[in-house]
Motif scaffolding. Structure first.
Motif, PDB file in Angstrom:
ATOM      1  N   GLN A   1       1.794  32.214  13.962  1.00 25.88           N
ATOM      2  CA  GLN A   1       1.389  33.315  14.853  1.00 25.88           C
ATOM      3  C   GLN A   1       0.671  32.814  16.108  1.00 25.88           C
ATOM      4  OE1 GLN A   1      -0.609  36.391  12.609  1.00 25.88           O
ATOM      5  NE2 GLN A   1       0.966  36.421  11.034  1.00 25.88           N
ATOM      6  N   THR A   2       0.966  31.568  16.492  1.00 31.22           N
ATOM      7  CA  THR A   2       0.493  31.092  17.789  1.00 31.22           C
ATOM      8  C   THR A   2       1.197  31.845  18.910  1.00 31.22           C
ATOM      9  OG1 THR A   2       0.264  28.908  16.789  1.00 31.22           O
ATOM     10  CG2 THR A   2       0.127  29.011  19.193  1.00 31.22           C
ATOM     11  N   LEU A   3       2.463  32.164  18.696  1.00 32.54           N
ATOM     12  CA  LEU A   3       3.259  32.909  19.660  1.00 32.54           C
ATOM     13  C   LEU A   3       3.523  34.316  19.133  1.00 32.54           C
ATOM     14  CD1 LEU A   3       5.892  30.142  20.527  1.00 32.54           C
ATOM     15  CD2 LEU A   3       3.861  30.766  21.840  1.00 32.54           C
ATOM     16  N   THR A   4       3.574  35.263  20.026  1.00 32.47           N
ATOM     17  CA  THR A   4       3.816  36.648  19.629  1.00 32.47           C
ATOM     18  C   THR A   4       5.238  36.827  19.111  1.00 32.47           C
ATOM     19  OG1 THR A   4       3.986  38.916  20.440  1.00 32.47           O
ATOM     20  CG2 THR A   4       4.397  37.175  22.041  1.00 32.47           C
ATOM     21  N   PRO A   5       5.435  37.572  18.056  1.00 31.48           N
ATOM     22  CA  PRO A   5       6.790  37.755  17.496  1.00 31.48           C
ATOM     23  C   PRO A   5       7.731  38.498  18.434  1.00 31.48           C
ATOM     24  CG  PRO A   5       5.205  39.199  16.401  1.00 31.48           C
ATOM     25  CD  PRO A   5       4.412  38.254  17.230  1.00 31.48           C
ATOM     26  N   HIS A   6       7.195  39.168  19.462  1.00 41.39           N
ATOM     27  CA  HIS A   6       8.051  39.952  20.353  1.00 41.39           C
ATOM     28  C   HIS A   6       8.969  39.084  21.194  1.00 41.39           C
ATOM     29  CE1 HIS A   6       5.763  43.399  19.105  1.00 41.39           C
ATOM     30  NE2 HIS A   6       4.624  42.876  19.562  1.00 41.39           N
ATOM     31  N   ILE A   7       8.658  37.773  21.304  1.00 39.10           N
ATOM     32  CA  ILE A   7       9.502  36.898  22.128  1.00 39.10           C
ATOM     33  C   ILE A   7      10.344  35.952  21.281  1.00 39.10           C
ATOM     34  CG2 ILE A   7       7.893  36.983  24.069  1.00 39.10           C
ATOM     35  CD1 ILE A   7       7.043  34.090  23.254  1.00 39.10           C
ATOM     36  N   GLN A   8      10.413  36.182  19.985  1.00 44.39           N
ATOM     37  CA  GLN A   8      11.150  35.273  19.104  1.00 44.39           C
ATOM     38  C   GLN A   8      12.612  35.125  19.516  1.00 44.39           C
ATOM     39  OE1 GLN A   8      10.956  36.227  14.985  1.00 44.39           O
ATOM     40  NE2 GLN A   8       8.764  35.841  14.811  1.00 44.39           N
ATOM     41  N   ALA A   9      13.302  36.237  19.696  1.00 46.60           N
ATOM     42  CA  ALA A   9      14.743  36.180  19.945  1.00 46.60           C
ATOM     43  C   ALA A   9      15.052  35.366  21.190  1.00 46.60           C
ATOM     44  CB  ALA A   9      15.312  37.594  20.072  1.00 46.60           C
ATOM     45  N   GLU A  10      14.336  35.667  22.284  1.00 44.64           N
ATOM     46  CA  GLU A  10      14.605  34.950  23.526  1.00 44.64           C
ATOM     47  C   GLU A  10      14.217  33.479  23.426  1.00 44.64           C
ATOM     48  OE1 GLU A  10      12.830  37.733  23.167  1.00 44.64           O
ATOM     49  OE2 GLU A  10      12.796  38.929  25.002  1.00 44.64           O
ATOM     50  N   THR A  11      13.066  33.210  22.833  1.00 44.42           N
ATOM     51  CA  THR A  11      12.567  31.835  22.777  1.00 44.42           C
ATOM     52  C   THR A  11      13.460  30.948  21.924  1.00 44.42           C
ATOM     53  OG1 THR A  11      10.310  32.660  23.037  1.00 44.42           O
ATOM     54  CG2 THR A  11      10.563  30.404  22.251  1.00 44.42           C
ATOM     55  N   LEU A  12      13.879  31.441  20.777  1.00 47.48           N
ATOM     56  CA  LEU A  12      14.744  30.633  19.923  1.00 47.48           C
ATOM     57  C   LEU A  12      16.098  30.400  20.581  1.00 47.48           C
ATOM     58  CD1 LEU A  12      13.875  31.961  16.362  1.00 47.48           C
ATOM     59  CD2 LEU A  12      13.086  29.878  17.486  1.00 47.48           C
ATOM     60  N   ARG A  13      16.577  31.364  21.326  1.00 42.31           N
ATOM     61  CA  ARG A  13      17.821  31.142  22.079  1.00 42.31           C
ATOM     62  C   ARG A  13      17.601  30.090  23.169  1.00 42.31           C
ATOM     63  NH1 ARG A  13      20.133  37.113  23.396  1.00 42.31           N
ATOM     64  NH2 ARG A  13      22.007  36.002  24.081  1.00 42.31           N
ATOM     65  N   ASP A  14      16.420  30.105  23.804  1.00 43.86           N
ATOM     66  CA  ASP A  14      16.102  29.075  24.801  1.00 43.86           C
ATOM     67  C   ASP A  14      16.279  27.683  24.219  1.00 43.86           C
ATOM     68  OD1 ASP A  14      15.380  31.102  26.547  1.00 43.86           O
ATOM     69  OD2 ASP A  14      13.222  30.860  26.242  1.00 43.86           O
ATOM     70  N   PHE A  15      15.665  27.454  23.045  1.00 46.58           N
ATOM     71  CA  PHE A  15      15.648  26.114  22.463  1.00 46.58           C
ATOM     72  C   PHE A  15      16.970  25.774  21.780  1.00 46.58           C
ATOM     73  CE2 PHE A  15      11.251  26.679  23.376  1.00 46.58           C
ATOM     74  CZ  PHE A  15      10.757  25.400  23.568  1.00 46.58           C
ATOM     75  N   ALA A  16      17.657  26.770  21.217  1.00 45.53           N
ATOM     76  CA  ALA A  16      18.974  26.511  20.628  1.00 45.53           C
ATOM     77  C   ALA A  16      19.982  26.146  21.711  1.00 45.53           C
ATOM     78  CB  ALA A  16      19.446  27.729  19.851  1.00 45.53           C
ATOM     79  N   ALA A  17      19.927  26.824  22.834  1.00 43.26           N
ATOM     80  CA  ALA A  17      20.841  26.496  23.933  1.00 43.26           C
ATOM     81  C   ALA A  17      20.636  25.055  24.394  1.00 43.26           C
ATOM     82  CB  ALA A  17      20.636  27.468  25.089  1.00 43.26           C
ATOM     83  N   GLN A  18      19.389  24.596  24.362  1.00 44.30           N
ATOM     84  CA  GLN A  18      19.115  23.209  24.734  1.00 44.30           C
ATOM     85  C   GLN A  18      19.773  22.237  23.751  1.00 44.30           C
ATOM     86  OE1 GLN A  18      17.764  22.048  27.556  1.00 44.30           O
ATOM     87  NE2 GLN A  18      18.407  20.055  26.754  1.00 44.30           N
ATOM     88  N   ALA A  19      19.865  22.614  22.462  1.00 46.33           N
ATOM     89  CA  ALA A  19      20.555  21.775  21.479  1.00 46.33           C
ATOM     90  C   ALA A  19      22.041  21.671  21.813  1.00 46.33           C
ATOM     91  CB  ALA A  19      20.352  22.336  20.075  1.00 46.33           C
TER      92      ALA A  19
END
Length: 738
Positions: A386-404
């Motif tokens: 819970q360091t990061l708010t759950p409201h940005i999970q979808a966008e943030t995980l897509r950010d890092f997955a796209a980098q993969a």
């Protein structure tokens, strides 16, 4: 016995904490406060002989003004030369003591399923077990602190840290550590089913927050810290905290995952520690603080962290570079080698699906992909904590997955397209193993399709490759490369690099088939250096690298390596890898050598494989010593025999074995031996050398060696053979180019 109860017995035995799970302790066994004296044990009947006073089979590891350090078989012992303050977790004589003379770490059992020796611990009380160890070493049990482990004392790590001030004497910290984390790594606070009662340990019902316990429970980190200057009682306790934090830092550097939760581990469930410093004479100066802001804390932290990492390299084969794979990064989130290709294939069409299945290493160990995997894991942690708010999970995980996806394809210009194509649930359930890593797998599939785009394939090129490949496969004249190498004991990465170098040079010289010596990637007695816990089902990462190279070089590779099969048996194996990089056959060594190959299960019969329309019989080293295995291959239709070997000349050498097998079967026998000095650590702490510098690789036919090759350096033997006429065309030997 109930499986979970067996695991608990193992934990208890490693910690030397009790004799049985349900035994009622008597009054003399109750735990005393940490700074009070433990109950007295009856003196041993044997004379009290310290290593320096009477034993002749101890190996001296260190001799300082304050202590002597020795190793003997299963034991590591520190003999204190003057009174010390000792703080320890010893099950008997634990807490703080000032009257101890010996500090001991010992291997009390082997790591897996060694219930005979586990029961030796559990069938005795703490005092009785201490007496057993004292009797074995001819010591007074009241004068020693004891740690127990399943780790091998020959894999003990030692680190020394020194600070020299202008206005004070040198401050020296020595740390000795053994460490294993394969099965018992955990994070402090991980859920457990067990609790302690006056009548023993009991199990309570699994609650909703617990995860299921894993099946492999070996692993303990034992740390001994020796300080050359007097340290106060309070500072010693502070140093326990520093040492524990340093141990956890070592595990975090290696990204060791807990076996009981989805978090990174901070230690194991059975860790033990001893810290000792000399007592100060009256009114003399002593160090009053173990703070991390002072040099003492720094030295302890540095030496412990380095010693634990070094011990893990030796016991578990865990150098930092070995952790550079996506399964180590995301394994705690459910991504593992068993399910990866199956999950990835759901997002790939054919033939890319088969291409990916043949090349798992191209995903798992690609450095940029690994970096993306660790970044993805870190973000998952931040959401779970819970360091990061759950409201940005979808966008943030897509950010890092796209980098993969970018990391795998190399197409940074496609980042935004990858981002749009990825389908992430909102929010992602990061506590669900499948959901947590599914997006990452989708991204790798996108990257793979862009790495190998169909539109770049030329039909003309494909037909040319097929035609030339077919011609090469059907030609009855073959150039066979013997890699006469000096593999280094336990250096899997280095030996793989050596084989790659040799394969490339052999292919450039026109080789069709490439042979390797026995256990070319690990060295022969590799268990003395790295154990056998690292052995995996085939293909492991090193085999996969060589498969890929065989495909790229368009050669057939006969690779001698190890493997573990589904029932857990481990084998000394000769793999046959075709020009497409696929394993098309293998043979398990039958005549395994006692002691040297105790890790290996015996094969049942010699194997036959078809390569380039030739029926090839496979043997490994001593399989050729007697005639029956070669004859069985002849009877099965073999047209030639290929054998890998690690066979030095001398009284136990091959002698006329290859000549005789070729004469009896009327088949050519191609033997790839090795060279070099294999330096081997021995049980007594010494080393021995196995000299193969005069060993020969050979081609035997009709009772004669038609070719012999010997070299003291890494070299290639190139033999051109006509299989239609069964005769030698040419031979050439060259040293391996740097």
């Amino acid at each position: 016995m109930n499986l979970l109860k067996t695991f608990l017995l193992l934990f208890t035995a490693l910690a030397l904490g009790c004799s049985t799970l349900s035994r009622q302790p008597d009054s003399s066994e109750k735990q005393s406060p940490s700074i009070k004296q433990a109950p007295s044990i009856e003196q041993p009947a044997v004379p009290n002989k310290s290593p320096s006073m009477g034993a002749t089979n101890w190996t001296s590891l260190q001799d300082s003004d304050q202590f002597n350090a020795y190793r003997y078989g299963r034991f590591f012992l520190v003999e204190l030369k003057q009174p010390h303050r000792v703080i320890s977790t010893s099950a008997y004589n634990g807490g703080e003591k000032t009257d101890l003379k010996y500090l001991i770490n010992h291997q009390s059992m082997e790591a897996r399923a060694d219930m005979r020796w586990v029961n030796r611990v559990l069938s005795n009380s703490k005092q009785q077990y201490q007496q057993l160890i004292a009797d074995e070493l001819a010591l007074n049990p009241n004068e020693l602190a004891l740690m127990g482990t399943a780790a091998n004392m020959q894999l003990l790590a030692h680190q020394q840290a020194v600070f020299q001030a202008d206005d004070a004497g040198a401050l020296i910290v020595d740390v000795y550590a053994t460490a294993g984390v394969r099965g018992n790594a955990m994070r402090a606070g991980d859920p457990t089913r067990w609790y302690e009662t006056p009548t023993g340990n009991k199990k309570h019902t699994l609650n909703q927050t617990e995860t299921s316990q894993k099946n492999d429970m070996n692993g303990t980190i034992n740390i001994m810290v020796l300080i050359n200057q007097p340290v106060s009682s309070g500072a010693m306790n502070k140093l326990q905290i520093i040492a524990t934090e340093a141990k956890s830092a070592a595990l975090h550097e290696l990204a060791i995952s807990s076996r009981y939760s989805r978090h990174l581990a901070t230690g194991t469930g059975t860790d033990q520690m001893i810290i000792a410093s000399p007592l100060a004479p009256k009114n003399a100066f002593m160090l009053e603080s173990g703070s991390g802001h002072l040099k003492l804390g720094e030295l302890v932290g540095t030496a412990v962290r380095q010693a634990v990492k070094q011990a893990l390299v030796w016991q578990n084969g865990l150098p930092a570079a070995e952790q550079a794979n996506i399964f180590n990064a995301l394994g705690r989130f459910g991504l593992n080698e068993k399910n990866f290709i199956e999950r990835l294939s759901a997002y790939l069409p054919e033939p890319e699906r088969q291409q990916a299945s043949n090349n798992p290493y191209a995903f798992s160990h690609e450095n940029r992909v690994v970096a993306a995997a660790y970044a993805f894991a870190s973000v998952l942690d931040r959401f779970e904590y819970q360091t990061l708010t759950p409201h940005i999970q979808a966008e943030t995980l897509r950010d890092f997955a796209a980098q993969a996806a970018v990391a795998l394809s190399g197409r940074s210009d496609r980042y935004s397209e990858y981002w749009q194509q990825l389908q992430a649930p909102a929010p992602v359930n990061v506590t669900s193993e499948a959901a947590a890593t599914e997006l990452f797998i989708q991204a790798l599939a996108l990257g793979w399709l862009d790495k190998w785009p169909d539109h770049l394939l030329s039909p003309a090129i494909s037909e040319h490759q097929k035609a030339t490949g077919d011609k090469k496969a059907n030609d009855h004249k073959k150039t066979i490369a013997f890699l006469h190498l000096d593999p280094q004991l336990g250096d899997l990465a280095g030996n793989t690099a050596l084989l790659k170098q040799a394969m490339i040079q052999a292919a450039q010289a026109g080789a069709d088939w490439i042979l390797t010596p026995e256990l070319a990637l690990s060295g022969y007695r590799f268990t003395l250096a790295i154990g056998d816990d690292w052995i995996q089902p085939a293909p492991d990462r090193w085999t996969a690298e060589l498969q890929q190279l065989a495909d790229e070089l368009d050669v057939v590779l006969f690779l001698s390596h190890v493997e573990q099969v589904n029932n857990g048996n481990k084998y000394n194996t000769l793999f046959v890898i075709n020009r497409d990089g696929q394993i098309i056959g293998k043979h398990h060594k039958i005549q395994t050598i006692p002691v040297s190959e105790a890790w290996s299960t015996k094969g049942t019969k010699p194997q036959l494989v078809t390569v380039d329309e030739q029926q090839i019989g496979l043997l490994i080293c001593a399989d050729a010593y007697r005639p029956q295995h070669a004859q069985a291959l002849k009877d099965a239709g073999a047209e030639l025999i290929i054998s890998s070997a690690n066979w030095a000349p001398g009284d136990y050498g091959p002698g006329d074995s290859w000549r005789n097998r070729s004469k009896e079967t009327d088949l050519p026998v191609f033997v790839n031996n090795r060279t070099g000095l294999e330096v081997r650590p021995e049980v007594d702490g010494k080393v021995s050398q196995f000299d193969l510098r005069q060993a020969i690789s050979a081609v035997a036919y009709q009772g004669e060696h038609r070719v012999e090759h010997q070299s003291r350096h890494n070299s290639l033997l190139l033999v051109e053979w006509d299989f239609a006429l069964q005769q030698l065309i040419s031979q050439k030997s060259v040293e391996l180019q740097p």
